[in-house]
Design an enzyme around this catalytic site. Structure first.
Site, short mmCIF file in Angstrom:
data_model
loop_
_atom_site.label_atom_id
_atom_site.label_comp_id
_atom_site.label_asym_id
_atom_site.label_seq_id
_atom_site.Cartn_x
_atom_site.Cartn_y
_atom_site.Cartn_z
N ASN A 92 0.73 -1.05 0.39
CA ASN A 92 -0.20 -0.46 0.00
C ASN A 92 0.82 1.48 -0.08
O ASN A 92 0.38 2.22 -0.49
CB ASN A 92 -0.99 0.20 1.51
CG ASN A 92 -1.56 1.19 1.38
OD1 ASN A 92 -2.17 1.84 0.99
ND2 ASN A 92 -0.88 1.54 2.97
N TYR A 158 4.14 10.34 -11.33
CA TYR A 158 2.71 8.89 -9.80
C TYR A 158 2.09 8.32 -10.93
O TYR A 158 1.78 7.07 -10.66
CB TYR A 158 1.93 10.09 -9.05
CG TYR A 158 0.85 8.83 -8.38
CD1 TYR A 158 1.29 9.32 -7.38
CD2 TYR A 158 -0.51 9.10 -9.04
CE1 TYR A 158 0.28 8.71 -6.46
CE2 TYR A 158 -1.73 8.80 -8.37
CZ TYR A 158 -1.45 8.39 -6.67
OH TYR A 158 -1.62 7.63 -6.33
N LYS A 162 2.09 3.64 -11.51
CA LYS A 162 0.28 3.28 -11.08
C LYS A 162 0.04 2.40 -11.98
O LYS A 162 -0.21 1.09 -12.03
CB LYS A 162 -0.87 3.78 -10.46
CG LYS A 162 -0.13 4.76 -9.44
CD LYS A 162 0.24 4.02 -7.74
CE LYS A 162 0.05 4.81 -6.74
NZ LYS A 162 -0.02 3.56 -5.93
N ILE A 191 -9.56 9.57 -2.40
CA ILE A 191 -10.06 8.55 -0.87
C ILE A 191 -9.56 10.04 0.02
O ILE A 191 -7.93 10.64 -0.05
CB ILE A 191 -9.41 7.33 -0.69
CG1 ILE A 191 -9.73 6.82 -2.12
CG2 ILE A 191 -10.04 7.21 0.96
CD1 ILE A 191 -10.72 6.06 -1.61
N THR A 193 -7.49 10.87 3.27
CA THR A 193 -6.23 10.37 3.53
C THR A 193 -5.41 11.72 4.38
O THR A 193 -5.42 12.36 3.42
CB THR A 193 -5.68 9.19 3.05
OG1 THR A 193 -5.12 10.31 1.62
CG2 THR A 193 -6.20 8.14 2.17
N1 LIG Z 1 -6.06 8.74 -1.73
C1 LIG Z 1 -6.10 8.69 -2.38
O1 LIG Z 1 -7.10 9.26 -2.47
C2 LIG Z 1 -5.40 7.19 -3.48
C3 LIG Z 1 -5.87 7.70 -4.74
C4 LIG Z 1 -5.36 6.41 -5.12
C5 LIG Z 1 -4.64 5.65 -5.02
N2 LIG Z 1 -3.98 6.03 -3.72
C6 LIG Z 1 -2.98 5.09 -3.16
O2 LIG Z 1 -3.25 4.32 -2.03
C7 LIG Z 1 -1.73 4.47 -1.04
C8 LIG Z 1 -2.30 5.17 0.69
O3 LIG Z 1 -2.46 6.48 0.00
P1 LIG Z 1 -2.45 7.28 0.90
O4 LIG Z 1 -3.89 8.01 1.34
O5 LIG Z 1 -3.58 6.40 2.10
O6 LIG Z 1 -1.18 7.56 2.22
P2 LIG Z 1 -1.01 8.38 3.86
O7 LIG Z 1 0.12 9.59 3.25
O8 LIG Z 1 -2.31 8.31 3.90
O9 LIG Z 1 -0.50 7.69 3.95
C9 LIG Z 1 0.45 6.96 3.03
C10 LIG Z 1 1.26 5.71 3.72
O10 LIG Z 1 2.46 5.24 3.82
C11 LIG Z 1 3.23 5.24 4.64
N3 LIG Z 1 4.56 5.02 3.77
C12 LIG Z 1 5.37 6.42 2.62
N4 LIG Z 1 5.93 6.18 2.06
C13 LIG Z 1 6.91 5.07 2.54
C14 LIG Z 1 8.27 4.32 2.66
N5 LIG Z 1 9.07 4.49 1.62
N6 LIG Z 1 8.32 2.62 3.50
C15 LIG Z 1 7.49 2.77 4.28
N7 LIG Z 1 6.07 3.26 4.15
C16 LIG Z 1 6.41 4.10 3.76
C17 LIG Z 1 3.02 6.24 4.98
O11 LIG Z 1 4.52 6.44 6.30
C18 LIG Z 1 2.05 6.19 5.68
O12 LIG Z 1 1.34 5.00 6.43
C19 LIG Z 1 -0.78 4.79 -1.74
O13 LIG Z 1 -0.06 3.43 -2.77
C20 LIG Z 1 -1.49 6.11 -2.61
O14 LIG Z 1 -1.05 6.22 -4.22
C21 LIG Z 1 -4.79 6.86 -3.05
#
Ligand SMILES: NC(=O)c1ccc[n+]([C@@H]2O[C@H](COP(=O)([O-])OP(=O)(O)OC[C@H]3O[C@@H](n4cnc5c(N)ncnc54)[C@H](O)[C@@H]3O)[C@@H](O)[C@H]2O)c1
Length: 253
Positions: A92, A158, A162, A191, A193
Site C-alpha cells: 500500500n 505518479y 501506477k 479517498i 487520507t
Molecule cells: N488517498 C487517495 O485518494 C488515493 C487514491 C488512489 C490511490 N491511493 C494510493 O493508496 C496508497 C495509500 O495512500 P494514502 O492516501 O493512504 O497515503 P498516506 O500518505 O495517507 O499514507 C501513506 C502511508 O504509507 C507510508 N509510506 C510512505 N512512504 C513509505 C515508504 N517509503 N516506506 C514505508 N512506508 C511508507 C506512510 O508512512 C503512511 O503510513 C498509496 O499507494 C496511494 O498512491 C490513494
C-alpha cells in the site's frame, strides 16, 4: 465485517495512517495477525498499541522504508519469526510526489516516486513471494490508483508508477498462479487520507471530488473491505484483476 481471515498472517506496507491503516484495522477485525511496516515510529506505535488492546498479540509494528530492499526483507523476516508462515500481503505504501510538468519536477522527484510506488512494491513482492512459496499458498493486493487507468495532469511520475504497478500485478499473477498465489490490485478513486488532505494537495482533491457520480469522497473503509475480499477465499478464482473502487469517478473522465 463478515470476511473471516482467522488463522491468517498478513503483512501491510504503509499501514500507519490513511488507507493502509484502514486496511490493517479491517484485517485485524477479520481475525488475521498483521505485521505493519511504516516509516514513522510515532503513528505506528499508537496504532499497534491500540489494536493490541482490542485483540492482544495480533499486531506487530516494523519501522522501515519500502524503497530499501534490505529493510523490506528484514520486515517480512520479522513477520515470519513473530507469527509464522506468511499468507497475505498488501503493498500500500505510496507517495504522490511534486506537482509540475515532467521537465520541471526533476530527477530526484522521479526517483522518489518510482522508488516507493513501483520499486518499493517490487522489493516487497520479492520478499513476500518466497515466504508464500514456503507457506504453499498466498494472496497479495497491490494498491494502485485510478491514475493507473487515466491521467492526473501535473503528476507524470505518479501516473506512470501506477500504470506500471497494474502491469506488474498482471505479470506476476500469471507467473505465480500455478504456485497457488493470487495477485490482484485495487485502484482507489479520491479517498480522504492525510495524503489527499495535505496542504497544497487538498485543492486538487476538492476539484476531483466535485465530479464523483456517487456524490462523495471515498473512505479508507471503502478500500479496506474490497482488499479484505480479495485476500479471502471468497475471491478464490480471481487473480490478475484490478478492482476500481472510485464511486464511478472514472466514468466522468
Ligand atoms: N488517498 C487517495 O485518494 C488515493 C487514491 C488512489 C490511490 N491511493 C494510493 O493508496 C496508497 C495509500 O495512500 P494514502 O492516501 O493512504 O497515503 P498516506 O500518505 O495517507 O499514507 C501513506 C502511508 O504509507 C507510508 N509510506 C510512505 N512512504 C513509505 C515508504 N517509503 N516506506 C514505508 N512506508 C511508507 C506512510 O508512512 C503512511 O503510513 C498509496 O499507494 C496511494 O498512491 C490513494
Amino acid at each position: 465485517m463478515l470476511i473471516d481471515l482467522s488463522g491468517k498472517v498478513a503483512f501491510v506496507t504503509g499501514g500507519s495512517k490513511g488507507i493502509g491503516k484502514s486496511i490493517v484495522e479491517a484485517l485485524v477485525a477479520s481475525g488475521a495477525c498483521v505485521a505493519v511496516m511504516a516509516r514513522e515510529q510515532g503513528d505506528l506505535d499508537a496504532l499497534v498499541v491500540h489494536l493490541n488492546e482490542q485483540r492482544p498479540g495480533s499486531v506487530l509494528g516494523v519501522v522501515g522504508d519500502v524503497s530499501s530492499p534490505e529493510q523490506v526483507a528484514a520486515a517480512v523476516d520479522a513477520t515470519e519469526k513473530r507469527f509464522g508462515a506468511l499468507h497475505l500481503a498488501v503493498n500500500n505504501a505510496g507517495v504522490a510526489g511534486s506537482a509540475g510538468l515532467l521537465h520541471d519536477t526533476g530527477h530526484d522527484n522521479w526517483r522518489h516516486v518510482m522508488g516507493i510506488n513501483l520499486d518499493g512494491v517490487a522489493w516487497s513482492m520479492m520478499a513476500e513471494l518466497p515466504a508464500m512459496l514456503r507457506a504453499g499458498r498466498g494472496a497479495i493486493v497491490n494498491i494502485a490508483s485510478v491514475e493507473g487507468h487515466t491521467v492526473l495532469p501535473g503528476f507524470p511520475a505518479y501516473v506512470a508508477s501506477k500504470h506500471a504497478l497494474i502491469g506488474l500485478t498482471k505479470a506476476t499473477a500469471a507467473d505465480y498462479a500455478a504456485h497457488g498465489i493470487r495477485i490482484n490490485s485495487v485502484s482507489p478513486g479520491v479517498i480522504a487520507t492525510p495524503l489527499t488532505m495535505a496542504p497544497g494537495q487538498k485543492e486538487v482533491t476538492d476539484r476531483l471530488a466535485a465530479r464523483i457520480p456517487l456524490g462523495r469522497i471515498g473512505t479508507g473503509e471503502d478500500i479496506a473491505s474490497t482488499v479484505a475480499f480479495l485476500l479471502s477465499d471468497l475471491s478464490a478464482y480471481t487473480t490478475g484483476a484490478d478492482f476500481v473502487v472510485d464511486g464511478a469517478y472514472l466514468l466522468r473522465e
